[in-house]
Design a protein around this motif. Structure first.
Motif: not given
Length: 424
Positions: A111-128, A237-238, A329-334
């Motif tokens: 699951l940890s590697w899948d989130v990197i491979a599936r979404f990392g480039a696609k969503r242009r996530m930062p290095t952190a 963050f998203l 539009e102003d819905a909170s993160v929660i």
């Protein structure tokens, strides 16, 4: 570099992190997955793997497999047929618990590697983002290896018992949404692990297995808190970046940020669910009313079965008949967090909660306590439909009983009249 070239540290260093992640996902052995994870994490930490993904907008990024490679050492069964874990009072029960935890951790590596491979480039996530999930993968690798070693110390091994793949099945349902993956896997499932781990640790302490208890308490438990924190951090963050509609759905639908589109299913699938639900309702009604002369006890049993069937089918079709309201539009993160849980999680969260551990992970009671009940907008029509259906059912049953009583009285009157005539 090709997958076959990535077995050595030198070859791995020539890959992007996403390419290395794909290597783990294609590796069948859980033990090899753990070893490869440690290699990749070390290379990433030293900077030998220099980039997370090819930043060229026109670059072709290979999709991760629908399901990671797995060897056949573990016999897979339906969740209902998985071994009973027991209360930890016997050696067999403690082995069953450790085996279940090892299986979960083996999937957590993927699951940890899948989130990197599936979404990392696609969503242009930062290095952190990549730093966090490489760290999570390394933790899960260590957890799996230590649990597997502990099983062997107790005279068993990973693969000695059957298991189910419910965790990955849940992940597959969020394959189209990074937000949903973060929320469901890290803030629902892993957070539930925080709730139950203290009791599990107590079972091992009470059973005299301090070595297993120490592993759970001093290694796995505190690190799982950081994994939940990663889910909270990157979901927040998203939301702040306000790009939740980018690459986020299986269908070309409305903006997720506006709360207008399904995250996890195509319209054809929704229509099929609705048709199945309508058929289930028809069957429930037919079962309830097809026999005109059932006994009262049998009628009560049928009514209970029909009630359960109706509840299931109405819930399955609620999206078509009672779509969710749009988010402001102003819905909170929660509020956005709650909405995604309701879209992807079929049940409710069940207390007691480990409030202290959840707080350390960055989310307080306002995040999860409202999830103990399905939302009012979702259940409103369900309750009305159910009340109407069962009111009609009970009225029909009352009418049948009244008609039966009338016929019985008529028969009694005829019998009484015949008796009187005979006596004359």
């Amino acid at each position: 570099a090709t997958p076959g070239d990535m077995a050595s540290p030198t070859a791995l260093a020539e890959c992007t992190l996403v390419e290395a992640a794909l290597r783990v996902l294609r590796t069948p052995s859980p033990h090899d997955k753990a070893a490869l994870t440690d290699e990749i994490a070390a290379l990433w930490a030293k900077g030998d793997i220099r980039v997370a993904y090819d930043p060229d907008p026109d670059a072709k990024h290979e999709a991760p497999p629908d399901k990671p490679a797995r060897d056949d050492r573990v016999t897979l069964v339906e969740p209902s047929k998985a071994p009973k874990l027991g209360k930890g009072g016997s050696p067999e029960s403690r082995v069953a618990i450790l085996h279940s935890l090892a299986h979960i951790e083996s999937w957590a590596i993927d699951l940890s590697w899948d989130v990197i491979a599936r979404f990392g480039a696609k969503r242009r996530m930062p290095t952190a983002f990549f730093d966090d999930f490489v760290a999570v993968a390394k933790d899960e690798s260590r957890h799996f290896s230590k649990l597997a070693a502990r099983l062997e110390a107790l005279g068993s091994h990973y693969g000695a018992l059957s298991a189910h793949d419910g965790l990955w099945n849940s992940a597959a349902e969020t394959a189209g949404s990074l937000e949903a993956r973060l929320v469901i896997e890290h803030c629902v499932h892993e957070a539930r692990g925080l709730d139950v781990l203290p009791a599990t640790i107590g079972k091992f302490r009470n059973g005299g297995d301090d070595a297993s208890a120490d592993l759970l308490q001093h290694v796995i438990y505190p690190e799982e808190v950081t994994h939940c924190a990663a889910g909270v951090r990157w979901f927040t963050f998203l939301c702040a970046r306000r790009d939740a509609s980018v690459g986020d759905t299986h269908v070309d639908a409305g903006n997720l940020w506006e709360g207008q589109a399904p995250l996890d299913t195509e319209r054809a699938v929704e229509n099929e669910k609705y048709a199945d639900g309508a058929a289930a309702a028809a069957r429930a009604k037919q079962e309830l009313f097809s026999e005109p002369n059932v006994a009262e006890a049998s009628a009560e049993k049928d009514l209970s079965s029909a009630r359960e069937a109706l509840a299931r089918e109405v819930f399955a079709s609620k999206r078509r008949r009672n779509p969710e309201p749009p988010l402001a539009e102003d819905a909170s993160v929660i509020e956005r967090f709650h909405r995604i849980v309701w879209r992807h999680f079929r049940g409710v969260l069940k207390p007691p909660f480990n409030d202290a551990a959840r707080a350390k992970a960055g989310f307080g009671k306002e995040w999860y306590e409202p999830l103990c009940f399905r939302p009012e907008w979702e259940t409103r029509d369900v309750e009305l439909d159910a009340a109407k259906f069962f009111a009609e059912a009970e009225a029909k049953e009352a009418k049948k009983r009244a008609e039966a009583a009338r016929k019985q009285k008529q028969a009694d009157d005829i019998e009484d009249t015949n008796r009187r005539i005979f006596l004359l």
